[in-house]
Scaffold this motif. Structure first.
Motif, PDB file in Angstrom:
ATOM      1  N   ASP A 194     -15.723 -81.086 -48.703  1.00 50.87           N
ATOM      2  CA  ASP A 194     -16.676 -82.017 -49.301  1.00 50.87           C
ATOM      3  C   ASP A 194     -18.086 -81.810 -48.758  1.00 50.87           C
ATOM      4  OD1 ASP A 194     -14.757 -83.152 -50.882  1.00 50.87           O
ATOM      5  OD2 ASP A 194     -14.373 -84.842 -49.559  1.00 50.87           O
ATOM      6  N   VAL A 211     -14.274 -86.657 -47.602  1.00 50.34           N
ATOM      7  CA  VAL A 211     -14.650 -87.987 -48.056  1.00 50.34           C
ATOM      8  C   VAL A 211     -13.585 -88.529 -49.000  1.00 50.34           C
ATOM      9  CG1 VAL A 211     -16.409 -89.357 -49.237  1.00 50.34           C
ATOM     10  CG2 VAL A 211     -17.089 -87.369 -47.869  1.00 50.34           C
ATOM     11  N   GLN A 214     -19.573 -89.399 -51.880  1.00 52.13           N
ATOM     12  CA  GLN A 214     -19.854 -88.064 -51.346  1.00 52.13           C
ATOM     13  C   GLN A 214     -21.328 -87.712 -51.530  1.00 52.13           C
ATOM     14  OE1 GLN A 214     -19.058 -83.624 -52.821  1.00 52.13           O
ATOM     15  NE2 GLN A 214     -17.158 -84.776 -52.609  1.00 52.13           N
ATOM     16  N   LEU A 232     -23.470 -89.692 -49.028  1.00 54.96           N
ATOM     17  CA  LEU A 232     -23.342 -89.191 -47.659  1.00 54.96           C
ATOM     18  C   LEU A 232     -24.028 -87.838 -47.491  1.00 54.96           C
ATOM     19  CD1 LEU A 232     -19.657 -90.199 -46.865  1.00 54.96           C
ATOM     20  CD2 LEU A 232     -21.739 -91.134 -45.843  1.00 54.96           C
ATOM     21  N   GLU A 260     -15.657 -92.454 -55.429  1.00 55.45           N
ATOM     22  CA  GLU A 260     -15.468 -91.386 -54.440  1.00 55.45           C
ATOM     23  C   GLU A 260     -16.518 -90.285 -54.592  1.00 55.45           C
ATOM     24  OE1 GLU A 260     -11.870 -88.371 -53.312  1.00 55.45           O
ATOM     25  OE2 GLU A 260     -11.376 -90.498 -53.558  1.00 55.45           O
ATOM     26  N   ALA A 273     -14.018 -89.477 -43.527  1.00 59.21           N
ATOM     27  CA  ALA A 273     -14.844 -90.622 -43.919  1.00 59.21           C
ATOM     28  C   ALA A 273     -14.247 -91.308 -45.139  1.00 59.21           C
ATOM     29  CB  ALA A 273     -16.265 -90.160 -44.229  1.00 59.21           C
TER      30      ALA A 273
END
Length: 249
Positions: free
Chosen positions: A163, A178, A134, A137, A130, A211
């Protein structure tokens, strides 16, 4: 037995301030009216008024989820009323600012009433996939939406960091939450951020993108109802490990 109240009695309709987190353990009855109706008979429960204005009702069971709640923005008023037996009780009336939903809490007896200042929460410290998702992205925001550009990672708010804070090609602010797996709780979290961010005239209007590598159908439905865009992220493609030319389909 004489009822035990944690504070002075209030006149009918008095607004209750919630600058601190307030925890109340009380014997109470709950009635909710709005898109649906719900009734919880008299029992001992935990009532929580958070600094962001939300009101939650918990029992000793049902895991972490509240039995009932009201999300901000909402108002809470306290009044002294007489129950069916003519006994004086305290009633909280919580009304939604953007809907006709109403949560009424009739309190028979208070066992505990305390207030606490929690301060600004640094937010969930993400790790593993995770956290890496992030970061990727943030480096490639266009993967979420063509023309999207990053303003800041971990954008600070009074209820925790967003995020990714971005702008679309028209200059509109976009808040991105995210997750590895998209659940209803994640949509609720992003909804709270959007409600707060849209109160800032320098940012509003702020859109939302939820997302995740996979998004549950219930979360997708709720996001659509809240006007939030759902985007499924291909983690391997972001890392450059997935070559489309190698695919058979």
């Amino acid at each position: 037995m004489r009822d035990r109240w944690a504070g002075p009695r209030r006149p009918a309709g008095s607004p209750v301030a919630s600058v601190l987190v307030r925890l109340v353990v009380a014997r109470c009855q709950i009635d909710y009216a709005g898109r649906l109706t719900a009734h919880l008979p008299m029992a001992t429960r935990v009532l929580m008024i958070k600094a962001d204005g939300s009101v939650l009702v918990h029992s000793d069971g049902g895991s972490y989820k509240p039995l009932n709640w009201m999300s901000p923005p909402c108002s809470l008023k306290e009044a002294t009323v007489l129950d069916e037996g003519g006994v004086e009780r305290i009633e909280w009336t919580v009304c939604g600012a953007k809907s006709d939903d109403t949560l009424r809490i009739l309190i028979e007896e208070i066992h505990h009433d305390s207030r606490h200042e929690l301060g600004i929460d640094p937010g969930l410290q993400k790790d593993g996939v995770e956290k890496h998702l992030q970061e990727l992205l943030a480096e490639h925001p266009g993967h979420l939406m063509p023309g999207l550009s990053l303003v800041r990672r971990e954008y600070p708010t009074a209820i925790g960091p967003v995020d990714l804070m971005c702008r679309d090609q028209d200059g509109v602010s976009v808040a991105v939450e995210v997750k590895r797996r998209g659940e209803i709780d994640g949509v609720e979290q992003l909804t709270r951020y959007l409600e707060l961010l849209n109160r800032d005239p320098l940012l509003a209007p702020v859109r939302g993108i939820f997302a995740a590598q996979e998004i549950r159908p219930q979360a997708r439905v709720l996001a659509g109802d809240r006007g939030i865009t759902c985007t499924v992220v291909d983690y391997d493609a972001l890392r450059g490990l997935d070559d489309p030319t190698d695919r058979l389909f």
